[in-house]
Design a protein around this motif. Structure first.
Motif, PDB file in Angstrom:
ATOM      1  N   ILE A  14      -2.993  -4.268  -8.316  1.00 28.10           N
ATOM      2  CA  ILE A  14      -3.670  -3.527  -9.377  1.00 28.10           C
ATOM      3  C   ILE A  14      -3.809  -2.049  -8.999  1.00 28.10           C
ATOM      4  O   ILE A  14      -3.623  -1.149  -9.830  1.00 28.10           O
ATOM      5  CB  ILE A  14      -5.039  -4.165  -9.685  1.00 28.10           C
ATOM      6  N   LYS A  15      -4.091  -1.778  -7.724  1.00 28.50           N
ATOM      7  CA  LYS A  15      -4.159  -0.387  -7.271  1.00 28.50           C
ATOM      8  C   LYS A  15      -2.801   0.295  -7.443  1.00 28.50           C
ATOM      9  O   LYS A  15      -2.731   1.479  -7.793  1.00 28.50           O
ATOM     10  CB  LYS A  15      -4.596  -0.332  -5.807  1.00 28.50           C
ATOM     11  N   SER A  60       0.821  -1.226   0.000  1.00 26.33           N
ATOM     12  CA  SER A  60       0.000   0.000   0.000  1.00 26.33           C
ATOM     13  C   SER A  60       0.843   1.260   0.000  1.00 26.33           C
ATOM     14  O   SER A  60       0.333   2.355  -0.263  1.00 26.33           O
ATOM     15  CB  SER A  60      -0.917   0.024   1.235  1.00 26.33           C
ATOM     16  N   TYR A  65      -8.593 -14.021 -11.498  1.00 26.62           N
ATOM     17  CA  TYR A  65      -7.913 -12.735 -11.723  1.00 26.62           C
ATOM     18  C   TYR A  65      -7.622 -12.485 -13.203  1.00 26.62           C
ATOM     19  O   TYR A  65      -7.081 -11.432 -13.564  1.00 26.62           O
ATOM     20  CB  TYR A  65      -6.586 -12.700 -10.959  1.00 26.62           C
ATOM     21  N   GLU A 105      -5.541  -7.324  -5.456  1.00 27.91           N
ATOM     22  CA  GLU A 105      -6.264  -6.048  -5.445  1.00 27.91           C
ATOM     23  C   GLU A 105      -5.302  -4.882  -5.229  1.00 27.91           C
ATOM     24  O   GLU A 105      -5.380  -3.859  -5.915  1.00 27.91           O
ATOM     25  CB  GLU A 105      -7.323  -6.068  -4.336  1.00 27.91           C
ATOM     26  N   LEU A 106      -4.358  -5.054  -4.277  1.00 22.96           N
ATOM     27  CA  LEU A 106      -3.389  -3.989  -4.017  1.00 22.96           C
ATOM     28  C   LEU A 106      -2.401  -3.832  -5.170  1.00 22.96           C
ATOM     29  O   LEU A 106      -1.996  -2.715  -5.500  1.00 22.96           O
ATOM     30  CB  LEU A 106      -2.637  -4.279  -2.711  1.00 22.96           C
ATOM     31  N   ASP A 117      -6.464 -12.623  -2.894  1.00 20.57           N
ATOM     32  CA  ASP A 117      -7.492 -11.635  -3.237  1.00 20.57           C
ATOM     33  C   ASP A 117      -7.061 -10.235  -2.824  1.00 20.57           C
ATOM     34  O   ASP A 117      -7.115  -9.273  -3.618  1.00 20.57           O
ATOM     35  CB  ASP A 117      -8.828 -11.991  -2.570  1.00 20.57           C
ATOM     36  N   GLU A 118      -6.601 -10.101  -1.590  1.00 20.06           N
ATOM     37  CA  GLU A 118      -6.163  -8.787  -1.099  1.00 20.06           C
ATOM     38  C   GLU A 118      -4.863  -8.347  -1.784  1.00 20.06           C
ATOM     39  O   GLU A 118      -4.675  -7.177  -2.099  1.00 20.06           O
ATOM     40  CB  GLU A 118      -5.971  -8.839   0.417  1.00 20.06           C
ATOM     41  N   MET A 160      -9.005  -9.235 -15.123  1.00 20.29           N
ATOM     42  CA  MET A 160      -8.396  -7.988 -14.632  1.00 20.29           C
ATOM     43  C   MET A 160      -6.945  -7.864 -15.090  1.00 20.29           C
ATOM     44  O   MET A 160      -6.517  -6.801 -15.550  1.00 20.29           O
ATOM     45  CB  MET A 160      -8.454  -7.953 -13.099  1.00 20.29           C
TER      46      MET A 160
END
Length: 895
Positions: free
Chosen positions: A708-709, A670, A742, A705-706, A701-702, A745
């Motif tokens: 990609i962010k 992050s 995934y 997601e991070l 999953d987490e 995405m």
């Protein structure tokens, strides 16, 4: 309230800013800040009015100018942008009033430097890029060239031009280069009687050289510029002389190709004379000039050699070989300068002696074997009773080692080493310090010297003694130990190893444990914070562990225990530290210990890892917990790298730590504002995917997601984004068909990334390198997804992979283009590998898509590569295409 009334009120406040009473000062500054926020247009008008008023006292005018400059300009990029927008949003009359006042102030200030010049420059830098205030350059030029202008007006106008040239994008001023140069040359001319004007003009020239390339291309204009600069080096004022020499240095950097005529006629004599000057600043600029020439010519020669290696026999070496022709004349001057310094010189101060040493080192790289002839007579001072000449001779020897052929150096090194080792016991600390450094340089350059057992017996006691001397000496001894261990290890490896690649023993095995213990003692020295000694000792410790043979394993294992105990101690020390500097030093040590753990982990035997790994992980978790509280980014980065290393070696056994590691891993991912921390966390995801394979699935999953962010974040460094794209490959291979969740995405991310990599400026080398790596990462990800989705059932594999085959083919075709920018060896290998995989799976059905000109040409080039991986991948891909190129395709890839 009128502007005049507001200005009178502001005048009273400004007088208070220099009050001896801190409370009065604070109230004044609070009022200024509030006024600026409340009514910015009125605020800047008032300040500019006070600045211009010659009836106001000088210090008040300066205070007004300073406050005005501070709301127009900032070194912080974001703040500067905000100030720019605020100024441009002012109405035209307000901006015009302020500009009229600040330009009207030029030449009226009784003190130097001109604060008005800074204000004018700040406004000009804001407006000129938007095609506003174009007349400011002409006005400044007129101020300088007008015969009626006084000294202060000319000086402040030239100062203004200098500030503008320094702060603005050089492209903005290219169209005004002539006007700027007219003013500068007028101010620098020999007929100008004011030293202050000439100095301001010379400094302005230094800042303007970036955008005067068209003037340097025109011979007549170039001659004028070079004439005034060369004449200015004769100015009796030292500041003017130094500034003029700085101009020559910068000119050599920017316009080397034009310097042939000037070198013979002026530059050689000017700079040689400068190097001999008793004025330190002048002498150092002369040395800087020849250092610059040497760097430029060394780079040009490297480019020439690279072109020849590529087969471009027609390429001409663009080096003018100035250094080769001048070295015999200026090297004796350098050697003399190296011998003239004081024992009390501060280590951090830049002196002629240090500048001469650097210049000699760069010269050696250019003239290679010839440097020995120029320096050899000076080596007589190895036995000098004058410590300055003795130290200079040793320094000179160490400085030339990067130039000559190591084979030719070897006899000279063997002859000099005994004297250097003996000098490590000299009564003068500078001699000992330089001797320790030179010894390391000799071992680095001529590692064969370690094969001499008799020499080792002399070197080791000297190094042991040096570790306990002054921090500056011990610091260099640490690096010499590293050079020694590396050389002995490489010698042992060359004599043969088993499948592990590690030798059974080496020349230092008998003293290895003692060396480790000595370094650990150094890390505890009370003066270890001086000369960066403690950090250097830990770095040396890491290198010793990394280059340890099998029979030193027990010492490595024992070191692990010591390091973990030190980690616990450092956590307590950070809690007890009171000053920020003490806390920062403790954190540096924590980071270094985490780095040392990485070296230890790589050396630990598989049988020891589970037990020792538990203690290592416990220590790292404590460090990460502390680092997350204190926001210690360097510590967190090194801790995550240590975790990656441990996961790599523990393999599937690392799964037991995933739950406790997860919060810190997600926190690192992050942290897009700290690229190094984020990159370390991404690297940990890669290593964890490889280590625990499918067991990572519950955490993904987490993580995904991070990731990609991160890619979507404008704050994250683009090179880290490339690393993230490559990480999808490892994730896909770890969880295989479970990557399905995934897939959409990630393929979208890859498609967008390869689309962004289409337009490349061949002249932008950074962009070329970035796009090459981005394409490589995308292809790697496709390869990983391909491998993960490939199952035993061929038809099922074809159906599964066929869904994303179109973007793969598109990227392969783009990456195969040899023009305008050829792909790197790495990109060709990755491209060829994916081509081979696709043809192997789809056989004749896909060959028509890949048996096309760009692909065939790229594979032909890759087969000639000197890199074995690139060559083998291209050969395999070519064979696969030929094997299945005879049958018509029948498979529909679009379904």
């Amino acid at each position: 309230m009128t502007v005049e009334q507001a200005a009178q009120q502001m005048l009273t406040v400004l007088e208070t800013t220099v009050s001896q009473n801190p409370n009065d000062q604070k109230q004044a500054m609070d009022y200024i800040s509030a006024t600026c926020q409340r009514d910015f247009p009125m605020f800047v008008k008032c300040l500019s009015l006070i600045l211009r008023s010659e009836q106001c006292q000088s210090y008040v005018r300066q205070a007004a100018g300073l406050q005005l400059k501070n709301v127009l300009y900032s070194k912080d990029i974001e703040t500067k942008s905000q100030y720019l927008q605020r100024w441009l949003q002012l109405d035209e009359p307000s901006r015009q009033d302020v500009k009229q006042n600040v330009t009207g102030t030029l030449g009226t200030e009784p003190s130097r430097p001109s604060i008005a010049a800074q204000c004018v420059a700040a406004i000009a830098c804001a407006e000129l890029p938007h095609n506003l205030w174009p007349e400011v350059i002409s006005r400044l030029m007129d101020n300088v060239t007008n015969q009626q202008s006084g000294e202060m007006l000319k000086e402040s106008s030239l100062e203004t031009l200098g500030y503008i040239c320094h702060d603005i994008d050089s492209k903005v001023l290219e169209v005004r280069a002539n006007d700027i140069l007219i003013a500068i040359v007028h101010g620098m001319r020999a007929g100008e009687t004011s030293v202050h004007v000439r100095l301001a003009a010379t400094n302005a020239l230094l800042n303007s050289l970036e955008f005067t390339n068209k003037n340097f291309e025109a011979e007549q204009e170039r001659n004028i510029i070079m004439q005034v600069v060369c004449e200015s080096t004769n100015n009796p004022d030292q500041r003017c002389k130094v500034a003029s020499l700085q101009c020559l240095v910068r000119i050599m950097q920017l316009y080397y190709d034009y310097m042939l005529n000037y070198m013979a006629n002026a530059l050689f004599q000017i700079t040689l004379h400068a190097m001999r000057s008793e004025e330190a600043e002048v002498a150092m600029q002369g040395m800087e000039f020849w250092s610059t020439v040497a760097e430029e010519e060394f780079e040009l020669t490297l480019v020439y050699e690279e072109e020849l290696e590529r087969g471009n026999q027609a390429y001409r070496n663009k080096s003018q070989r100035f250094v080769e022709q001048a070295a015999s004349h200026y090297v004796p001057v350098l050697l003399n300068a190296m011998a003239h310094h004081d024992d009390c010189d501060d280590e951090d101060d830049w002196t002629p002696s240090k500048a001469a040493g650097i210049c000699l080192m760069l010269t050696a790289q250019c003239v290679k074997d010839d440097i020995v002839n120029y320096v050899m007579p000076f080596f007589v001072h190895f036995t000098s009773q004058d410590w300055k000449f003795k130290e200079a001779a040793i320094m000179a020897f160490g400085s030339i080692l990067d130039g000559p052929d190591p084979k030719k150096l070897m006899p000279l090194a063997q002859e000099a080493l005994p004297a250097i080792v003996e000098a490590m016991c000299d009564k003068n600390v500078s001699v000992r310090d330089t001797a320790a450094w030179a010894l390391g340089r000799v071992i680095d350059t001529c590692p064969e010297v370690v094969a001499n057992a008799e020499l080792l017996q002399k070197v080791l006691p000297a190094l042991s003694s040096g570790l306990h001397q002054e921090p500056r000496v011990a610091n260099n001894v640490c690096w010499t130990l590293v050079s020694l261990v590396k050389a002995c290890y490489e010698l042992a490896v060359s004599n043969g190893t088993d499948a592990s690649g590690q030798p059974d023993t080496f020349a230092l095995s008998a003293v290895f444990d003692a060396m480790i213990q000595e370094l650990l003692k150094i890390t505890e020295r009370p003066d270890g914070n001086q000369s960066n000694l403690r950090i250097t000792a830990y770095e040396a410790l890491m290198e010793l562990i990394k280059h340890s043979p099998k029979d030193c394993y027990q010492a490595v294992r024992n070191t692990t225990v010591v390091i973990l105990k030190k980690l616990e101690t450092l956590l307590q020390m950070e809690e007890q530290a009171t000053s920020e500097s003490d806390k920062a030093q403790v954190r540096d040590l924590q980071a270094m210990l985490c780095a040392t753990i990485q070296s230890v982990t790589r050396k630990l035997a598989d049988s020891d890892l589970p037990q020792v790994g538990e203690h290592i992980m416990k220590g790292l978790l404590q460090i990460m917990q502390r680092a997350s509280i204190t926001k210690s980014t360097t510590v967190m980065e090194e801790a995550l790298l240590a975790v990656s290393c441990l996961a790599e070696h523990l393999g599937k056994n690392f799964i037991v730590y995933m739950d406790v590691l997860k919060p810190y891993l997600l926190q690192g991912l992050s942290n897009v504002e700290e690229a190094q921390v984020c990159a370390a966390a991404v690297g940990a995801v890669t290593d964890l995917s490889r280590a625990i394979e499918k067991a990572i699935a519950p955490y993904l999953d987490e993580i995904v997601e991070l990731l990609i962010k991160c890619i979507q974040s404008p704050k994250l460094d683009r090179n880290v984004k490339v690393i993230i794209i490559g990480t999808f490959s490892d994730i896909a291979m770890a969880i295989e068909t479970n990557f399905e969740r995934y897939l959409q995405m990630v393929v979208q991310i890859l498609t967008e990334a390869q689309g962004a990599a289409i337009v490349v400026d061949p002249n932008d080398l950074d962009q070329v390198d970035y796009v090459d790596k981005l394409r490589d990462a995308c292809l790697n990800s496709y390869t990983g997804i391909f491998q993960g989705f490939k199952v035993e059932n061929i038809q099922a594999s074809r159906d599964s992979i066929g869904r994303f085959i179109k973007p793969m083919i598109e990227l392969i075709l783009v990456s195969s283009q040899l023009q305008p920018i050829p792909p790197s060896d790495s990109l060709m290998a990755t491209t060829a590998g994916l081509i081979g995989d696709l043809v192997n799976l789809y056989e004749q059905q896909i060959v028509p898509m890949l048996n096309v000109e760009p692909v065939i040409s790229m594979l032909a080039k890759a087969r000639k590569s000197k890199k074995s991986k690139t060559k083998s991948m291209a050969t395999w891909a070519t064979k696969e295409i030929k094997r299945f190129s005879k049958t018509d395709p029948t498979f529909n890839f679009n379904r």
